[in-house]
Scaffold this active site. Sequence first.
Site, mmCIF file in Angstrom:
data_model
loop_
_atom_site.group_PDB
_atom_site.id
_atom_site.type_symbol
_atom_site.label_atom_id
_atom_site.label_comp_id
_atom_site.label_asym_id
_atom_site.label_seq_id
_atom_site.Cartn_x
_atom_site.Cartn_y
_atom_site.Cartn_z
ATOM 1 C CD GLU A 3 39.917 42.238 31.298
ATOM 2 O OE1 GLU A 3 39.176 42.319 32.295
ATOM 3 O OE2 GLU A 3 40.129 41.170 30.702
ATOM 4 C CG HIS A 14 30.048 42.204 30.925
ATOM 5 N ND1 HIS A 14 30.269 42.779 29.699
ATOM 6 C CD2 HIS A 14 31.233 41.644 31.296
ATOM 7 C CE1 HIS A 14 31.530 42.569 29.332
ATOM 8 N NE2 HIS A 14 32.125 41.887 30.289
ATOM 9 N NE ARG A 39 33.810 44.165 33.671
ATOM 10 C CZ ARG A 39 34.005 42.868 33.860
ATOM 11 N NH1 ARG A 39 33.395 42.248 34.848
ATOM 12 N NH2 ARG A 39 34.821 42.190 33.070
ATOM 13 C CG HIS A 92 29.252 40.052 34.361
ATOM 14 N ND1 HIS A 92 29.366 38.911 33.595
ATOM 15 C CD2 HIS A 92 30.519 40.406 34.695
ATOM 16 C CE1 HIS A 92 30.649 38.587 33.467
ATOM 17 N NE2 HIS A 92 31.376 39.467 34.130
ATOM 18 N NE ARG A 143 33.729 41.139 38.821
ATOM 19 C CZ ARG A 143 34.135 40.682 37.641
ATOM 20 N NH1 ARG A 143 35.336 40.145 37.523
ATOM 21 N NH2 ARG A 143 33.364 40.754 36.579
#
Length: 532
Positions: A119, A235, A284, A343, A378
């Site tokens: 990811e 997100h 992100r 998110h 994160r």
Amino acid sequence: MTWEAGADLLVVGTGVAGLTAALRAREAGLRVLVVSKDSVSAGNTGWAQGGIAVVRPDELDPGDSLHKHVEDTLTAGVGLCSPEAVRAILADGAEAIGRLRAAGAEFDAVDGRLARTREGGHQAFRVIHAGGDATGAEVQRALVSAVRGGGIPVLEEHCVVELLRGEGGAIAGALAMDSRSRPGVLHAPAVLLATGGLGQLYAATTNPEVSTADGVALALRAGAAVADLEFVQFHPTVLYAAGQARGRRPLVTEAVRGEGAVLLDVRGERVMDGVHPLGDLAPRDVVSAAITRRAADTGAEHVFLDATGIPGFAERFPTVHASCREAGIDPSSEPIPVASAAHYSCGGVVSDVDGRTAVTGLYAAGEVACTGLHGANRLASNSLLEGLVVGGRAAAAVAKDLGCGLLSRSPVGEVEPPAFAVVERDLLQRTMSRHAGIGRSEDGMAEASAVLDRNSVVRPLRTRSAVEDASLTLTAQALLAAARLRAESRGCHRRTDFPDTDDLRWRRSAVLRLDASGWLFHTGAGIARTAA
């Protein structure tokens, strides 16, 4: 009070951190009581699609290591992670996964080995998953089954109103209310906040309706500190549907990009070309900001995620596929319209890697906590791992603190529901989305603060909705205070009036508390962060 209950440890919340803590505390011989605003299965964990990032010594990519996972986490956190916390939490990951599998969780496997994907922000394939894109649901299922099988009592449809303190300010329990709004006292020398996130601060979010920042507000009012609240991760890819931009939106897991999907604007041009070396797998905050800019540049409210080149999409991502089909989209033959939504909260209640806060008897774990793992952004799929590890460590810390006599039971007298400032939720969400989302400025945030101040009304917290609205109001004010203080752009926090990162002044986490009058104040020095 109309009812009472007691335990050694009161766990508030039924996500991965709370249920893991409950199980470990029961193993340690403690009397545990779990409180859930809804059913035991409600909460953020069940919605998590991506997976769990973990380096397991017996199954890993060539060249991958715990050190590499630490490096990726520190890079994503943009200088605000605690290297010590990152190492400690990630090092316990493999054991935590072993415990979870022993509790009945089943992960996807290939030829007898756990399947791994990659990811955003990860250098290697180290994210394990279940049901393709239903990892959170499987984790929640396994933990709920273990809790029920272990006979751990759960008060469902009970809302914690206020934490109660005894001698010297130590935790003595909590004031709560049942589904009929009847108040009661829960006696306990230790309370673990595992209440999840604060996504309901915003009009569009991936979070469920229960994510109303309750833990942050409870901790602040009990005298604990919060940090890094300005770092709200949006997100990059939630399913966009015209006229349905409010409330919880289905997310399109980052693993779809990990399998080769690419972001395109409405003209068909690549969104991430030239933006970041990792392209569509950039962290992100980078991807969310790029999507927001490109949508604005093209005059659209969304971009597209082209996953048509992924074979067997429906089998690999059944949850995403079902959401798309419900919206009339066939992801195997057409691109998916996506936008960004609130998110994950990278900050929260200041605690150590064992869940301890500065308030005796108060512990925090999971998204509500700020351990130093996430910093300013994160790393994908580190959240479920943190909940598993810190939830377990917090239970051990409570057992140790009780055994050493650091916690004591204090009598609680008659308690009345408190009264706090409340802002009507729709107005609060619209204000925060407009002025405290992706792209912030002093003028906008000052206007948001003024709107909240003008429209706040002090009300007694006699219903669940009043409790939630008061939590959202206090947390919104704290988030705005932190975001206005940080005059730079870093990670999830993007200031249009301060677009650069300022390591000289702001390589530190600003810490906020409530003073005796109920006003938020910055403690001054903050938590300085150092390089790895």
